[in-house]
Design a protein around this motif. Structure first.
Motif, short mmCIF file in Angstrom:
data_model
loop_
_atom_site.label_atom_id
_atom_site.label_comp_id
_atom_site.label_asym_id
_atom_site.label_seq_id
_atom_site.Cartn_x
_atom_site.Cartn_y
_atom_site.Cartn_z
N PRO A 1 0.79 -1.23 0.00
CA PRO A 1 0.00 0.00 0.00
C PRO A 1 0.83 1.29 0.00
N GLU A 2 1.98 1.31 0.67
CA GLU A 2 2.78 2.53 0.73
C GLU A 2 3.78 2.58 -0.42
N SER A 3 4.41 3.74 -0.58
CA SER A 3 5.43 3.86 -1.62
C SER A 3 6.71 3.16 -1.16
N TYR A 4 7.50 2.71 -2.13
CA TYR A 4 8.72 1.97 -1.82
C TYR A 4 9.69 2.09 -2.99
N VAL A 5 10.94 1.75 -2.73
CA VAL A 5 11.97 1.69 -3.76
C VAL A 5 12.08 0.23 -4.18
N PHE A 6 12.03 -0.02 -5.48
CA PHE A 6 12.07 -1.38 -6.01
C PHE A 6 13.45 -1.66 -6.59
N GLU A 7 14.06 -2.76 -6.16
CA GLU A 7 15.39 -3.13 -6.65
C GLU A 7 15.43 -4.61 -7.00
N VAL A 8 16.14 -4.94 -8.06
CA VAL A 8 16.41 -6.33 -8.44
C VAL A 8 17.92 -6.48 -8.46
N GLY A 9 18.43 -7.49 -7.76
CA GLY A 9 19.87 -7.68 -7.71
C GLY A 9 20.24 -9.15 -7.58
N SER A 10 21.52 -9.41 -7.66
CA SER A 10 22.05 -10.75 -7.52
C SER A 10 21.98 -11.20 -6.06
N ALA A 11 21.76 -12.48 -5.86
CA ALA A 11 21.78 -13.03 -4.51
C ALA A 11 23.17 -12.90 -3.91
N GLY A 12 24.19 -12.87 -4.74
CA GLY A 12 25.55 -12.65 -4.29
C GLY A 12 26.25 -13.91 -3.81
N ALA A 13 27.56 -13.86 -3.83
CA ALA A 13 28.37 -15.00 -3.40
C ALA A 13 28.22 -15.25 -1.91
N ASP A 14 27.93 -14.20 -1.15
CA ASP A 14 27.77 -14.34 0.30
C ASP A 14 26.30 -14.30 0.71
N ARG A 15 25.47 -14.91 -0.11
CA ARG A 15 24.02 -14.87 0.10
C ARG A 15 23.60 -15.44 1.45
N GLU A 16 22.49 -14.92 1.94
CA GLU A 16 21.93 -15.40 3.19
C GLU A 16 21.18 -16.70 2.95
N LEU A 17 21.31 -17.64 3.88
CA LEU A 17 20.58 -18.90 3.83
C LEU A 17 19.43 -18.80 4.81
N LYS A 18 18.21 -19.04 4.32
CA LYS A 18 17.01 -18.89 5.16
C LYS A 18 16.14 -20.14 5.18
N ALA B 1 20.68 -23.36 17.78
CA ALA B 1 19.21 -23.38 17.74
C ALA B 1 18.70 -22.14 17.02
N PRO B 2 17.52 -22.23 16.42
CA PRO B 2 16.97 -21.07 15.69
C PRO B 2 16.93 -19.79 16.53
N ALA B 3 16.62 -19.89 17.82
CA ALA B 3 16.52 -18.70 18.67
C ALA B 3 17.87 -18.01 18.88
N GLN B 4 18.97 -18.73 18.66
CA GLN B 4 20.31 -18.15 18.82
C GLN B 4 20.77 -17.42 17.56
N ILE B 5 20.25 -17.80 16.42
CA ILE B 5 20.78 -17.38 15.13
C ILE B 5 20.20 -16.05 14.66
N ALA B 6 21.09 -15.08 14.43
CA ALA B 6 20.67 -13.82 13.84
C ALA B 6 20.70 -13.90 12.32
N GLN B 7 21.72 -14.63 11.79
CA GLN B 7 21.87 -14.71 10.33
C GLN B 7 22.85 -15.82 9.97
N VAL B 8 22.59 -16.46 8.83
CA VAL B 8 23.52 -17.45 8.27
C VAL B 8 23.77 -17.05 6.82
N ARG B 9 25.05 -16.95 6.46
CA ARG B 9 25.45 -16.57 5.10
C ARG B 9 26.52 -17.52 4.60
N LEU B 10 26.59 -17.65 3.27
CA LEU B 10 27.75 -18.31 2.70
C LEU B 10 28.96 -17.45 3.01
N TYR B 11 30.07 -18.09 3.28
CA TYR B 11 31.27 -17.34 3.63
C TYR B 11 32.21 -17.34 2.43
#
Length: 151
Positions: free
Chosen positions: A70-87, A138-148
């Motif tokens: 509903p609100e305005s936003y900036v739209f971007e398309v980009g590469s997942a990157g070599a250091d992409r986040e795993l979710k 455990a999931p509750a400990q993890i802030a983020q997981v990325r490829l290194y």
């Protein structure tokens, strides 16, 4: 995923795949008072600026018509990157045995960041081979997981 990112994922996936890429992730977040909608794509051999531009041009009118935000936003398309986040579980399955970095909310033995080999993923728990020891986060400990990526 939020309802907005799920809806955008559904809208974007066919377009991204028609352009010869795969849809890695969708983010909708606020940074410095501005909302951003980011589509992350991947492709065998790497993503080019042309890939991002083509997909952006094709998705823009689709998103305008569907109006999932509903609100305005900036739209971007980009590469997942070599250091992409795993979710998602599929992300972890795809990169089993890869080198990853696990960032924690709170320090464990004085550190909030651990780099090692992804040795397992079980119901949100990340198993890391770290310096010859098996660490389980455990999931509750993890802030983020990325490829290194080391250079």
């Amino acid at each position: 995923m939020s309802k907005i990112t799920e809806r955008v994922f559904e809208l974007a996936k066919p377009v991204v795949e028609e352009e010869g890429c795969s849809l890695w992730d969708v983010e909708y977040l606020r940074e410095a008072g501005t909302w951003y909608l980011r589509i992350y794509i991947d492709k065998e051999g790497g993503v080019s600026i042309d890939d991002c531009e083509r997909i952006s041009r094709r998705l823009d009118p689709i998103l305008d018509e569907a109006d999932p935000i509903p609100e305005s936003y900036v739209f971007e398309v980009g590469s997942a990157g070599a250091d992409r986040e795993l979710k998602r579980p599929s992300d972890f399955a795809q990169f089993m045995d890869a080198e990853i970095e696990v960032k924690l909310y709170k320090p464990l033995d004085g550190s909030k960041s651990f780099v090692g080999r992804l040795a397992g993923y079980e119901e949100g728990t990340v198993v890391l081979d770290w310096r010859g020891k098996e660490l389980r986060f455990a999931p509750a400990q993890i802030a983020q997981v990325r490829l290194y990526v080391s250079f």
